[in-house]
Design a protein around this motif. Structure first.
Motif, PDB file in Angstrom:
ATOM      1  N   ASN A  20       3.631 -20.581  62.028  1.00  0.00           N
ATOM      2  CA  ASN A  20       4.202 -20.868  60.718  1.00  0.00           C
ATOM      3  C   ASN A  20       5.701 -20.603  60.767  1.00  0.00           C
ATOM      4  N   ARG A  40       7.966 -20.157  58.468  1.00  0.00           N
ATOM      5  CA  ARG A  40       8.490 -19.093  57.607  1.00  0.00           C
ATOM      6  C   ARG A  40       8.122 -17.709  58.165  1.00  0.00           C
ATOM      7  N   ARG A  41       6.888 -17.564  58.659  1.00  0.00           N
ATOM      8  CA  ARG A  41       6.512 -16.261  59.225  1.00  0.00           C
ATOM      9  C   ARG A  41       7.304 -15.957  60.485  1.00  0.00           C
ATOM     10  N   ALA A  66      10.349 -17.008  60.994  1.00  0.00           N
ATOM     11  CA  ALA A  66      11.679 -16.657  60.502  1.00  0.00           C
ATOM     12  C   ALA A  66      11.723 -15.194  60.070  1.00  0.00           C
ATOM     13  N   ASP A  67      10.666 -14.737  59.407  1.00  0.00           N
ATOM     14  CA  ASP A  67      10.598 -13.331  59.000  1.00  0.00           C
ATOM     15  C   ASP A  67      10.569 -12.423  60.231  1.00  0.00           C
ATOM     16  N   SER A  91      16.740 -17.217  58.824  1.00  0.00           N
ATOM     17  CA  SER A  91      16.286 -18.285  57.938  1.00  0.00           C
ATOM     18  C   SER A  91      15.397 -19.247  58.724  1.00  0.00           C
ATOM     19  N   PRO A  92      14.668 -20.125  58.030  1.00  0.00           N
ATOM     20  CA  PRO A  92      13.790 -21.060  58.749  1.00  0.00           C
ATOM     21  C   PRO A  92      14.532 -22.084  59.613  1.00  0.00           C
TER      22      PRO A  92
END
Length: 238
Positions: A43, A45-46, A48-49, A54-55
């Motif tokens: 994923n 976004r995950r 990126a975290d 950022s994505p």
């Protein structure tokens, strides 16, 4: 991820030392060492975290890996680690074996004392990980061990080719555990290849690498065939 975004991120290789390149290297390393499994979904976004960013740079990195065949983008923009067929794995093994043998042969006459010491240290940690059944740690150390040998060949074209093949086959290697564990004695392939490298015996170093890959991959293929037969039998009973 829109079609326009996909087109922008498919525009070519990443700039060296960019944030995207650093993220690419991190994900690439996980794929090569079996930290990511076949079929595992990723994923943006995950990720990126996880990378505290950022994505956008993550998206650029994963699209580079999609272009290289190390990740696949399925309908609905589902990003995942490819599942290799047995046939595809066998073909990768057929290409890897002679190249890895050659890299070991080239490394033997020129490998440094520092690299030999690194191999001893990596192998010690690898053995410990296997004893504790920390399979993913063992895989990562196994990859580090072999790539240390191949990088000692100082042939950048050969090294890049081998690393690209490991990138494609790495997620598949978790299938070798626990069936492909060698006894932890003085005949373990890691110890045999270290000894051959210390003696500057190129032929023996290459032969140990060849035999180890042949043995390990044969066990992987046998396991996968048994699993496929079991699925087929289960389907037939329905």
């Amino acid at each position: 991820m829109t079609e326009a975004t996909l087109q922008r991120t498919a525009a070519g290789p990443l700039a060296r030392d960019s944030l995207s390149a650093q993220i690419y290297d991190g994900i690439r390393s996980k794929l090569m060492t079996g930290a990511l499994e076949p079929g595992e979904r990723l994923n943006i976004r995950r990720l990126a975290d996880a990378f505290a960013t950022s994505p956008t740079p993550v998206r650029e990195a994963v699209m580079q890996l999609v272009r290289e065949g190390a990740l696949e983008l399925r309908p609905g923009h589902e990003l995942r680690v490819p599942v290799l067929s047995i046939d595809r794995y066998i073909k990768l093994r057929q290409v890897r074996a002679p190249l890895e043998r050659l890299a070991a042969e080239l490394a033997a006459p020129i490998i440094s004392a520092a690299s030999l010491q690194a191999l001893d240290d990596i192998n010690r940690d690898y053995m410990g990980a296997e004893r504790k059944k920390r399979w993913k740690d063992a895989l990562a150390l196994h990859a580090e061990f072999h790539l240390t040998i191949y990088r000692a060949s100082r042939n950048e074209f050969l090294i890049n080719t081998i690393e690209n093949l490991w990138l494609l086959s790495g997620p598949f290697l978790l299938n070798q555990y626990p069936s492909a564990i060698h006894p932890h004695d003085d005949q373990h392939p890691h110890l045999l290849v270290i000894e051959a490298l210390r003696r500057r015996d190129a032929k023996q170093a290459g032969e140990v690498i060849w035999q180890g890959l042949d043995h390990g991959s044969a066990l992987i293929v046998d396991k996968l065939k048994r699993e496929a037969d079991g699925r087929n039998e289960s389907t037939d009973r329905r």
